[in-house]
Structure formats: structure tokens, C-alpha cells
Design an enzyme around this catalytic site. Structure first.
Site, short mmCIF file in Angstrom:
data_model
loop_
_atom_site.label_atom_id
_atom_site.label_comp_id
_atom_site.label_asym_id
_atom_site.label_seq_id
_atom_site.Cartn_x
_atom_site.Cartn_y
_atom_site.Cartn_z
N LYS A 63 40.94 45.28 36.28
CA LYS A 63 41.00 44.40 37.45
C LYS A 63 41.66 45.17 38.58
O LYS A 63 42.65 45.90 38.33
CB LYS A 63 41.80 43.14 37.09
CG LYS A 63 41.89 42.11 38.21
CD LYS A 63 42.66 40.87 37.75
CE LYS A 63 42.70 39.79 38.82
NZ LYS A 63 43.44 38.60 38.37
N SER A 105 40.97 34.23 38.97
CA SER A 105 40.72 35.33 39.88
C SER A 105 40.11 36.56 39.19
O SER A 105 39.52 37.40 39.87
CB SER A 105 42.01 35.74 40.58
OG SER A 105 42.97 36.19 39.64
N SER A 143 44.01 32.75 35.46
CA SER A 143 43.00 33.72 35.88
C SER A 143 42.44 34.63 34.80
O SER A 143 41.49 35.37 35.07
CB SER A 143 43.53 34.58 37.01
OG SER A 143 43.45 33.86 38.19
N1 GLN Z 1 43.53 29.56 40.42
C1 GLN Z 1 44.94 29.83 40.43
C2 GLN Z 1 45.37 30.23 41.83
O1 GLN Z 1 44.53 30.33 42.68
C3 GLN Z 1 45.31 30.88 39.44
C4 GLN Z 1 45.15 32.28 39.92
C5 GLN Z 1 45.67 33.30 38.95
O2 GLN Z 1 45.95 32.99 37.79
N2 GLN Z 1 45.82 34.51 39.45
O3 GLN Z 1 46.52 30.42 42.10
#
Ligand code: GLN
Length: 504
Positions: A80, A163, A187
Site C-alpha cells: 500500500k 482505504s 481499511s
Molecule cells: N473508512 C475509515 C475512514 O475513512 C477507515 C479508514 C482506514 O481504516 N484507514 O477513516
């Protein structure tokens, strides 16, 4: 063996072939690189560098030839783009970091390299890991000249989740046998669920955060994403471990051999099923697949125990106060002086800061910085930030009460299957959809997503498993047992070419 179907093999099988010298690391890397290029229309990779990858692969082939192979010698994988890498650019999918090169590797990257992994490239994600659909990515993937979200290989009209959307999509499309992801509020688990793969977020503090571009430091955690629990176990065993000098929240808990913990029988295992995870917002197709998986667990000898996590609903406002608060502080370092983008024309220092940040950050990142600055400001700190901190503790306590009655917790990962690209225009709707992943994040508990079927549009559904602290082995064991009894993790998206040189 024929090498045309190498991409159908998982981590365990590929490593066995590499060790047995039936396959060289260079051949494996070339195969996956060709596949990444052939499927670049899916917008999954943000950076590829054949020369770097093949040099890493050659080094692994030499180690294999010399009989000094590391445990995962020659295994290709991708990271990532929030993990900093010396040999590839790192952008966190933000214009702010376009062209940035880190002088060092993140600990997770370094550990996997030490274990013999070969880096295929960097994967798309939401900007600074903020989002749940990969639509906030603000950097052009390879083959494109403008920013694009990664697409869901099961149906490119749908999001891969976020994400870590690029990571999940890469594994589902078989452009890489495995990938790293990060999970702040879901995410790893949510994109794994949307793309029909397996992913695990370990206990907070088990994987080093050093070199992971910070979003919300008290929640950010790295983990592996692969097709099976068996593959995740192999990677997690390498990726975890103390990094006390470099990460102040790293736990002094040695890595374990998670692969050795996969074969316990499930007889007598108490699986807690929180009633709040089956509330009105849960789509019926997802509910059906999750309930079928729970039945399968009963067949395997586990016992389902109804439990309650009464503050589940509050995890949304609590997370969306705490995470932006930490983000607003973490992202203050992007000021045009030290890293990445700097505005071209400005009148003075303050003007330079303002223009740099206005140009460099996307809408969602700006929204979170503003929310964060607001909840931390004098006069609102007590009302929002402090209250949220107290509730976070209560949410963690609720889990401890629940674990009196069960050994692990199971439920859905997300209320629906992957939405269409562009369908979620309102940020609050997207925030609310994080409801099932946020509680474990706030409590710092390990959680995973395991593919358990298909819902509307034949899109994958994931089952979430949550364990108590340091129970990664138990989670992986439960997931592995389910994967021995079902074959959802073996299905693959229709329409993906079997040949490395052809696209969809
Ligand atoms: N969807 C969540 C956010 O937008 C989680 C994102 C994540 O785990 N990086 O904060």
C-alpha cells in the site's frame, strides 16, 4: 510446470515452488509484473519499477542457490502506498507527496524484505488512508494521466473498498499473491470483504508504525491481505514484532509462528454474535451470507453465543472525532517546507503554507483537518474530544465484558456489498457504513475479514472475526478451518484473463 497460471497460486504454494527451485524469483516477478501491466486499466498500481523488482528477485535467487533462503524467499508482493519505500516513490495517494522518495524503508517493508519478499510496486489507496472506497485517491495510477480510483475486479463499475482498495483489488485480480494494507477504522477488513479476499489487522501495537504515513496514530495498524488465512498467517508471522526504538506504541511482544496455530479443532469454540451488528442497516444479501457462515461454524463444532456490544452505534461519532483530531495534528507536517509539494507563487511564509495545503490536499483530507482542528480547539475540546476519549474506553470495556462469554466475535464487515463507483456522494453516508469495523479499531483489537459468499450483483461478502488482544492465532485458525470447509476464497472474478499478457 506451466508458468501461465502462476497467479492462481497463493503464498504457501509459491514459496514451496521457489524453495524447490521449480520456479525462480525472477520468473515469478516477471509473471506478476506482466499481469500488473496487462490489467493497468483497473487503476491498482501507483508505481512499478521493473529494474528494482528484478534486482530484488535476482538477489533472492542467489540466496536460494546458495542455500541461504529466507522463509518467504522470492515471494512477490506489493505495498500500500502509505508505507514508505526507498526504492519506489511514496505518495499516500496525495498530490502533496507527488514525487516523494523516502530515504528509508518502513519497518513492515524492511521486515518483509528480510523475509525474502520481492516488491512488485506500490498500490493505490484513499488519500492518506482516509476513505472507504478508494475514490479519494488523488494520484494517477500507472497507465493513466489523471487520478483514478482503483476498481473492483469482480465488477469494475464498483469500488474495491478502502482505504486499502488497491491492495485488495491487486490480490483479487491476482496481480499479486499478497499485499500489505493498513487499517485505522476498517481499511484492511472492508476492502478485503468487498474484493472477496482475506485480510487481518493485528492487535494495535503488534506491527510497527515506523514509516507508515500517519493518519490517526492511536488507531493505525498494518496487516497482510492475501487470498487465504493460511497465506495471511505466513505473512503476519514475518510482519509483526517489537520495534521499540522506532515506534513508541510498539508492543514488546515477539512475533509468533501463526502458521503453526492453524490446525486446532473448533469444537467448543464460543463465537459471540453481537446483536447490534445485525441492526436495520444491514442489507439482507449480506446478512444471509454471514448467517450461512455462522451455521457452517456450528457444523464445525463451534457454539454461537448471543452477545451485546451496546455502544456499537457510538463508535461512528467517537471515531469521526478522534481520527480527524489525530489527523489534523499528524498532517501539520505537510507545510511545503519539509516534504513534497510547495506552491509556486506566494507572498510570504503564511501564504506559502496556505497555498501549499490548499493545492496539495484533497477535499476529504481538508474536511478531516477542519473537523480535527475544531474538536481540539479551546471551548470544544471538553465537549467533543474528551467525551470521545471517555467513550472509546467504554467501547473497549464492552468488548472485555463480551469476551467473558465468548472466545471470538463474528459478524458482518460492512452493511452492504461494494457500492457502485460514484454512488456515495455524501461523506456522512460513507462514515456510517464503517459501523461494524470501527468498534474493534477503537478498542485496539485484532480483526479480520474472511470471504463467505456473494451478494447482490454477485459481489463478495466478508465475515468479520474479532478476537481479544493477541488472539491473532485463534482468528486465523477459525478462518482457516472455515476455508477448509468452504471454497469462497478460491473463487475468482470472471473476465480476468488467464494469460499474463492479456487484459480483461
Ligand atoms: N473508512 C475509515 C475512514 O475513512 C477507515 C479508514 C482506514 O481504516 N484507514 O477513516
Amino acid at each position: 510446470m506451466s508458468h501461465t497460471d502462476l497467479h492462481d497460486l497463493g503464498v504457501a504454494q509459491l514459496t514451496a515452488l521457489l524453495r524447490g527451485k521449480q520456479l525462480s524469483a525472477v520468473e515469478a516477478a516477471q509473471h506478476f509484473l506482466a499481469r500488473a501491466r496487462a490489467h493497468q486499466h483497473l487503476g491498482i498500481f501507483l508505481a512499478i519499477d521493473e529494474d528494482v523488482t528484478l534486482a530484488q528477485a535476482r538477489a533472492q535467487d542467489e540466496a536460494l542457490a546458495a542455500g541461504q533462503a529466507a522463509p518467504l524467499a522470492g515471494l512477490p508482493l506489493a505495498h500500500k502506498d502509505v508505507f514508505v519505500t526507498r526504492d519506489f516513490p511514496t505518495t499516500a495517494a496525495s498530490k502533496m507527496l507527488a514525487g516523494y522518495r523516502s530515504p528509508f524503508d518502513a519497518t513492515v517493508v524492511a521486515r518483509l524484505a528480510q523475509a525474502g519478499c520481492v516488491t512488485l510496486g506500490k498500490l493505490s489507496c484513499d488519500e492518506f488512508a482516509m476513505g472507504a472506497s478508494n475514490e479519494n485517491a488523488a494520484v494517477a495510477p500507472i497507465g493513466f494521466d489523471s487520478p483514478q480510483p482503483a476498481r473492483n475486479p469482480w465488477n469494475p463499475a464498483h469500488v474495491p473498498g478502502g482505504s486499502s482498495g488497491g491492495s485488495a483489488a491487486a490480490v483479487a485480480a491476482r496481480l499479486a499473491p499478497a499485499a500489505t494494507g493498513t487499517d485505522t477504522g476498517g481499511s484492511i477488513r472492508q476492502p478485503a470483504s468487498f474484493c472477496g479476499i482475506t485480510g487481518i489487522k493485528p492487535t494495535y501495537g503488534r506491527a510497527s508504525r515506523y514509516g507508515m504515513i500517519a493518519f490517526a496514530s492511536s488507531l493505525d495498524q498494518a496487516g497482510p491481505m492475501a487470498r487465504s488465512a493460511e497465506d495471511c498467517a505466513l505473512l503476519l508471522s514475518q510482519l509483526c514484532g517489537p520495534d521499540l526504538e522506532r515506534d513508541s506504541t510498539s508492543l514488546d511482544k515477539p512475533a509468533e509462528d501463526f502458521s503453526a496455530q492453524l490446525n486446532d479443532r473448533l469444537e467448543g469454540l464460543r463465537i459471540g454474535v453481537p446483536k447490534e451488528f445485525f441492526s436495520a442497516g444491514l442489507a439482507s444479501d449480506v446478512q444471509a451470507a454471514v448467517e450461512a457462515a455462522l451455521k457452517e461454524y456450528e457444523k464445525l463444532g463451534a457454539r454461537l453465543v448471543p452477545i451485546s456490544l451496546p455502544r456499537t452505534e457510538l463508535s461512528v461519532p467517537v471515531y469521526y472525532i478522534l481520527a480527524p483530531a489525530e489527523a489534523s495534528s499528524n498532517l501539520s507536517r505537510f507545510d511545503g517546507v519539509r516534504y513534497g509539494h510547495r506552491a509556486k507563487d506566494y507572498a510570504d511564509l503564511l501564504d506559502m503554507y496556505k497555498k501549499t495545503r490548499a493545492e496539495g490536499f484533497g477535499d476529504e483530507v481538508k474536511r478531516r483537518i477542519m473537523i480535527g482542528a475544531y474538536v481540539l480547539s479551546e471551548g470544544y475540546y471538553d465537549a467533543y474530544y474528551l467525551q470521545a476519549q471517555k467513550l472509546r474506553r467504554m467501547i473497549a470495556d464492552d468488548f472485555q465484558a463480551a469476551f467473558q462469554d465468548c472466545d471470538l466475535i463474528a459478524g458482518p464487515v460492512a452493511p452492504t456489498v461494494a457500492p457502485l463507483l460514484g454512488a456515495q456522494t455524501d461523506p456522512v453516508t460513507s462514515y456510517l457504513a464503517d459501523i461494524y469495523t470501527l468498534p474493534a479499531s477503537l478498542a485496539g483489537l485484532p480483526g479480520m475479514s474472511v470471504p463467505v459468499g456473494f451478494g447482490n450483483g454477485n459481489l463478495p461478502v466478508g465475515l468479520q472475526l474479532i478476537g481479544n488482544y493477541f488472539q491473532e492465532g485463534r482468528l486465523l485458525n477459525a478462518a482457516h478451518r472455515l476455508q477448509q470447509a468452504t471454497d469462497y476464497h478460491l473463487h475468482q472474478p470472471a473476465g480476468l484473463s488467464q494469460q499474463p499478457g492479456e487484459g480483461i
